[in-house]
Design a protein around this motif. Structure first.
Motif, mmCIF file in Angstrom:
data_model
loop_
_atom_site.group_PDB
_atom_site.id
_atom_site.type_symbol
_atom_site.label_atom_id
_atom_site.label_comp_id
_atom_site.label_asym_id
_atom_site.label_seq_id
_atom_site.Cartn_x
_atom_site.Cartn_y
_atom_site.Cartn_z
ATOM 1 N N LEU A 53 0.838 -1.204 0.000
ATOM 2 C CA LEU A 53 0.000 0.000 0.000
ATOM 3 C C LEU A 53 0.869 1.249 0.000
ATOM 4 O O LEU A 53 0.619 2.199 -0.751
ATOM 5 N N HIS A 54 1.892 1.263 0.850
ATOM 6 C CA HIS A 54 2.768 2.438 0.931
ATOM 7 C C HIS A 54 3.451 2.694 -0.417
ATOM 8 O O HIS A 54 3.583 3.835 -0.846
ATOM 9 N N ARG A 55 3.875 1.602 -1.096
ATOM 10 C CA ARG A 55 4.588 1.756 -2.361
ATOM 11 C C ARG A 55 3.670 2.239 -3.476
ATOM 12 O O ARG A 55 4.080 3.004 -4.346
ATOM 13 N N THR A 56 2.431 1.766 -3.482
ATOM 14 C CA THR A 56 1.545 2.029 -4.619
ATOM 15 C C THR A 56 0.562 3.162 -4.383
ATOM 16 O O THR A 56 -0.162 3.527 -5.309
ATOM 17 N N LEU A 57 0.518 3.736 -3.163
ATOM 18 C CA LEU A 57 -0.513 4.726 -2.853
ATOM 19 C C LEU A 57 -0.465 5.939 -3.786
ATOM 20 O O LEU A 57 -1.512 6.342 -4.317
ATOM 21 N N PRO A 58 0.687 6.565 -4.040
ATOM 22 C CA PRO A 58 0.681 7.712 -4.965
ATOM 23 C C PRO A 58 0.190 7.343 -6.370
ATOM 24 O O PRO A 58 -0.601 8.079 -6.971
ATOM 25 N N ALA A 59 0.645 6.196 -6.900
ATOM 26 C CA ALA A 59 0.208 5.778 -8.233
ATOM 27 C C ALA A 59 -1.281 5.462 -8.243
ATOM 28 O O ALA A 59 -1.987 5.736 -9.226
ATOM 29 N N LEU A 60 -1.781 4.906 -7.147
ATOM 30 C CA LEU A 60 -3.206 4.582 -7.065
ATOM 31 C C LEU A 60 -4.058 5.848 -7.030
ATOM 32 O O LEU A 60 -5.101 5.934 -7.706
ATOM 33 N N LEU A 61 -3.634 6.829 -6.260
ATOM 34 C CA LEU A 61 -4.363 8.095 -6.223
ATOM 35 C C LEU A 61 -4.352 8.762 -7.599
ATOM 36 O O LEU A 61 -5.360 9.348 -8.023
ATOM 37 N N ASP A 62 -3.244 8.647 -8.305
ATOM 38 C CA ASP A 62 -3.166 9.207 -9.652
ATOM 39 C C ASP A 62 -4.115 8.475 -10.590
ATOM 40 O O ASP A 62 -4.781 9.101 -11.425
ATOM 41 N N ALA A 63 -4.206 7.128 -10.456
ATOM 42 C CA ALA A 63 -5.110 6.355 -11.309
ATOM 43 C C ALA A 63 -6.570 6.718 -11.039
ATOM 44 O O ALA A 63 -7.378 6.834 -11.969
ATOM 45 N N LEU A 64 -6.928 6.906 -9.762
ATOM 46 C CA LEU A 64 -8.303 7.293 -9.438
ATOM 47 C C LEU A 64 -8.600 8.710 -9.924
ATOM 48 O O LEU A 64 -9.740 9.021 -10.294
ATOM 49 N N THR A 65 -7.582 9.562 -9.929
ATOM 50 C CA THR A 65 -7.767 10.920 -10.461
ATOM 51 C C THR A 65 -7.960 10.879 -11.972
ATOM 52 O O THR A 65 -8.832 11.573 -12.516
ATOM 53 N N ARG A 66 -7.182 10.057 -12.675
ATOM 54 C CA ARG A 66 -7.336 9.906 -14.119
ATOM 55 C C ARG A 66 -8.716 9.355 -14.479
ATOM 56 O O ARG A 66 -9.278 9.692 -15.520
ATOM 57 N N ALA A 67 -9.246 8.494 -13.593
ATOM 58 C CA ALA A 67 -10.580 7.940 -13.823
ATOM 59 C C ALA A 67 -11.685 8.910 -13.426
ATOM 60 O O ALA A 67 -12.866 8.576 -13.539
ATOM 61 N N GLU A 68 -11.296 10.097 -12.944
ATOM 62 C CA GLU A 68 -12.213 11.176 -12.568
ATOM 63 C C GLU A 68 -13.108 10.798 -11.389
ATOM 64 O O GLU A 68 -14.203 11.320 -11.240
ATOM 65 N N LEU A 69 -12.606 9.904 -10.536
ATOM 66 C CA LEU A 69 -13.307 9.606 -9.295
ATOM 67 C C LEU A 69 -12.828 10.517 -8.170
ATOM 68 O O LEU A 69 -13.536 10.724 -7.178
ATOM 69 N N LEU A 70 -11.615 11.034 -8.296
ATOM 70 C CA LEU A 70 -11.063 12.002 -7.353
ATOM 71 C C LEU A 70 -10.594 13.229 -8.126
ATOM 72 O O LEU A 70 -10.245 13.144 -9.306
ATOM 73 N N ASN A 71 -10.592 14.366 -7.436
ATOM 74 C CA ASN A 71 -10.050 15.602 -7.999
ATOM 75 C C ASN A 71 -8.836 16.010 -7.171
ATOM 76 O O ASN A 71 -8.913 16.071 -5.938
ATOM 77 N N ALA A 72 -7.726 16.240 -7.859
ATOM 78 C CA ALA A 72 -6.502 16.647 -7.159
ATOM 79 C C ALA A 72 -6.459 18.152 -7.023
ATOM 80 O O ALA A 72 -6.852 18.890 -7.929
#
Length: 807
Positions: free
Chosen positions: A658-677
């Motif tokens: 989780l610690h390793r992938t958290l930034p990439a995961l947040l970026d993926a959810l942002t690209r999917a427009e589920l989150l706004n950065a």
């Protein structure tokens, strides 16, 4: 290849036509178009031994696949090089060989390039034996063969031929200042090593006669010592105990035979074509790299009885020796048991406790298999998973393998053993209905030939596709050197500290590698989405969008290093699952709705659990935004830190993933427009569709988080030390069952007792609870961690869980 070239041309042409009509190459590896041949170089084919049948078949294959010809001779200066030659034999080094001429020519002519292509041809796939009728007919056992045996082999095995091309060997690369003689010896040595590795990979090591093997077991020092100890305890003569040990040997030992392997290959090929739409195999090249010089131990996940047959079939079909398989004694039934035994199965009792002689015989048998280099297969979970999750590895077979490897390494520190994790994924399993009965509390039915007939009656039903994914192999010696360096100097007894220290690490590492190779398919993807809805109903358009989201997350932020996605589009996946009868489509003027009956939803939970771990981190992050609309990286790590180690242990994921992938995961959810950065972090999207998709994603982890909430509530509601292990597991199971009934869930796996037992183990491993004198004591850090975990839950959900835990 003087035999082939000396034949009159008309006779050679006639033999080639006859051979071309009769012979069927069952497996050709690699594809000849991928050999990366140098078109400017002279190509010489090298066979391991001179054989007319091999030479004629190779000529046919070269013409058929548009390869450089294997006939005739190349004229270079005053020399004539044959296009095909046999490997020079060490005892005939004094004779001048064509290889010597080729190296001399390369040394003399700096613009000349010559490449050697080693070719292995196997007429039949008989494991090497020094006895029996098949020694006469199966030419490709380990000993060399005569002309009569070769002719018989062509007749008998002509429809079961395997051809293996090696990588080109460029003679100029072998030349140096030390002369051509050394280059010739180097080339011959490289070719011999190549041919030996290919033969080991395809045929396996030599097999002993079963009777001879069992006599050797009884005469071994470890078994004789066990007999002496048993004789002192029982007061019986050792001759009587020797007869008992022989009975154990006959009960255990396999009797792999080529006719049965060939029969099973034909039967299983028809069965898979009848039962499944296809078998998808990925990652087998990782095994082929190791198979020539490593003893392989396959450790598949265990989901179905089909696992036994499927992996052996895939390996045999793709040019690898099928393994000896550790099977439960319950499968040694009339008709089925003898067939499995001759296909490579050896049988073991569920428990060795109280029978030291049986344990000694079985341990020695396993050691002899590994010492001879036979590939081995066992299911470290111990039994089939009724919930669809990977079960906790059991130490028995792993410990015996470690002790055997230690014995081998003590004699030769160059011993190489590799565990091969295998994920087997089904779109529909044969045992689905029986698993659901057992989860509801019904007893396990005893296997019988009549049960097999009931299974055969269902073969007309659609079962979709099946996937066999090979994970990252684990080389045992480097793993032990890194985790428990004392293993080389320590003893290999069952109570040795390095054994008890390494077993949990080894089991966890193999389980994580199996899960990292999971196969996503339309059924488990649809199950992930549909079971996240409250009433198991969803608009088809939303289902398609959510499936596309899961696929995008897996591509951008994989949940496993070797995980795979199905081909096609979400709309095709939905149609496929409906065709399998796993869900229903209800037509509606405003848009079709997909639903599942209670029985279908209960079964879909099994498929969801196969791959839930791939989206654990994404689901947990999405759940964090359910209650709080905004998070930055620090606040996310703070609230997800306590539950993640427990979830990672439950789902066999690396603790730091989780610690390793958290930034990439947040970026993926942002690209999917589920989150706004924004500058302060990430905010939940306001759009209704995006909010719904994020909610569905977060509900993937909700059952696991609720189970943890219930257990922690029980632990912390009374003073530390008030609970014993069995009592709190029983109480937690009852509360989870109550919650399932109150929330309308028809999911027996939600309150599976083993899940709460694993939760207790995880809390102990993290140091949050300790067990003393049968009571559980929690550390001071546990209430704080529980409070941070509860912050993930919104007030309404927290209130519902508190109602359930109230007496």
């Amino acid at each position: 290849m003087a035999a082939a070239s000396s034949l009159p041309k008309p006779l050679r042409s006639l033999l080639k036509r006859l051979l071309g009509r009769w012979v069927a190459v069952r497996h050709l590896e690699p594809d000849p178009t991928t050999l990366a041949l140098n078109p400017q170089a002279i190509t010489l084919y090298v066979l391991p031994r001179p054989a007319l049948s091999d030479a004629l078949l190779l000529e046919c294959l070269c013409r058929r696949h548009d390869l450089p010809p294997a006939t005739g001779r190349y004229r270079v200066a005053a020399q004539r090089l044959p296009a095909m030659l046999a490997l020079p034999r060490p005892q005939r080094r004094h004779r001048r060989h064509a290889l010597h001429d080729a190296i001399d020519l390369v040394a003399e002519h700096h613009d000349l390039e010559i490449q050697l292509i080693p070719v292995s041809i196997f007429w039949g796939r008989a494991p090497g034996k020094r006895f029996g009728m098949w020694r006469l007919l199966a030419a490709d056992s380990w000993p060399l063969t005569g002309r009569l045996r070769r002719a018989l082999s062509v007749l008998v095995n002509g429809r079961d031929v395997e051809v293996q091309f090696g990588a080109p060997l460029h003679l100029r690369d072998l030349l140096d200042d030390r002369g051509t003689a050394l280059a010739e010896r180097k080339a011959a040595r490289l070719l011999r090593v190549h041919f030996r590795r290919v033969r080991t990979r395809v045929l396996g090591p030599d097999l002993s006669h079963r009777r001879t093997l069992i006599q050797g077991l009884v005469a071994s020092p470890s078994v004789r010592q066990a007999m002496a100890e048993q004789a002192d305890i029982e007061g019986r003569p050792q001759a009587r105990l020797a007869r008992r040990a022989r009975r154990y040997g006959h009960e255990i030992a396999s009797n792999m035979t080529y006719p049965v392997l060939r029969f099973l290959d034909g039967v299983l090929r028809r069965l898979w074509n009848r039962l499944y739409d296809g078998v998808d195999v990925r990652g087998l090249e990782r095994v082929k790299v190791l198979a020539g010089d490593h003893t392989l131990v396959y450790v598949p996940c265990h989901r179905s009885h089909i696992d036994y047959l499927l992996l052996s079939y895939v390996l045999y079909r793709d040019g690898l020796m099928p393994p000896h398989i550790a099977a439960g004694r319950n499968l040694d039934m009339p008709l089925i048991g003898p067939l499995l035994r001759r296909g490579g199965a050896f049988f073991l009792r569920r428990s060795f406790r109280g029978n030291s002689l049986y344990a000694a015989v079985f341990t020695e048998y396993l050691h002899r298999l590994l010492a001879a280099g036979h590939p081995l297969e066992f299911f470290m979970e111990g039994g089939r998973s009724r919930s669809g999750r990977l079960l906790t590895p059991r130490p028995g077979m792993l410990a015996m393998t470690l002790r055997s490897f230690h014995r081998l390494a003590a004699d030769d520190d160059r011993q190489r053993l590799a565990f091969v994790p295998v994920y087997i994924g089904y779109e529909r399993i044969l045992e689905g209905s029986s698993y659901q009965r057992e989860l509801r509390g019904a007893g396990k039915r005893k296997e019988s030939p009549l049960g097999l007939l009931r299974v055969l009656a269902r073969l007309r039903q659609p079962f979709g596709r099946v996937a066999v994914n090979i994970g990252e192999p684990l080389l045992l010696a480097p793993f032990l050197d890194a985790s428990v360096p004392a293993w080389r100097s320590g003893e290999a007894t069952s109570r040795a500290p390095w054994i008890s220290e390494s077993l949990p690490r080894l089991g966890t590492e193999l389980a994580q590698r199996i899960n990292a190779a999971a196969a996503l398919n339309p059924v488990n993807l649809v199950a992930l989405v549909l079971l996240a809805t409250p009433y198991h109903a969803i608009e088809e358009s939303l289902m398609a969008r959510q499936l596309a989201l899961l696929a995008a997350l897996q591509r951008r932020c994989p949940g496993g290093d070797h995980a795979s996605l199905p081909e096609g589009e979400p709309t095709h996946w939905i149609d496929h699952v409906i065709g399998l009868g796993m869900i229903r489509r209800r037509r509606h003027p405003l848009g079709d709705i997909l639903t599942a009956t209670p029985e279908q939803a209960e079964l879909l939970a099994w498929y969801r659990n196969n791959v839930l771990h791939l989206f654990a981190s994404a689901g947990l992050v999405a759940f964090a935004f359910r209650h709080e609309a905004h998070h930055d990286l620090t606040s996310l790590q703070e609230c997800l830190g306590p539950p993640w180690p427990i979830l990672a242990r439950e789902l066999f994921l690396p603790g730091d993933s989780l610690h390793r992938t958290l930034p990439a995961l947040l970026d993926a959810l942002t690209r999917a427009e589920l989150l706004n950065a924004d500058a302060q972090g990430w905010r939940r999207a306001d759009a209704l569709e995006a909010s719904e998709q994020l909610r569905l994603l977060g509900r993937l982890m909700q059952p696991s988080l609720e189970r943890g909430y219930l257990l922690l509530s029980l632990l912390l509601e009374v003073p530390t030390g008030s609970h014993d292990r069995d009592g709190i597991i029983e109480r937690s199971q009852q509360m989870a069952e109550r919650l399932a009934m109150l929330s309308g869930r028809n999911a027996p796996e939600f309150f599976d007792r083993r899940l709460f037992a694993r939760l207790i183990d995880s809390l102990e491993a993290e140091g949050w609870i300790v067990q003393r004198e049968g009571r559980l004591y929690y550390a001071t850090a546990l209430p704080e961690a529980a409070q941070r975990t509860r912050a993930l839950f919104d007030p309404a959900l927290r209130h519902r869980l508190q109602l359930v835990t109230r007496d």
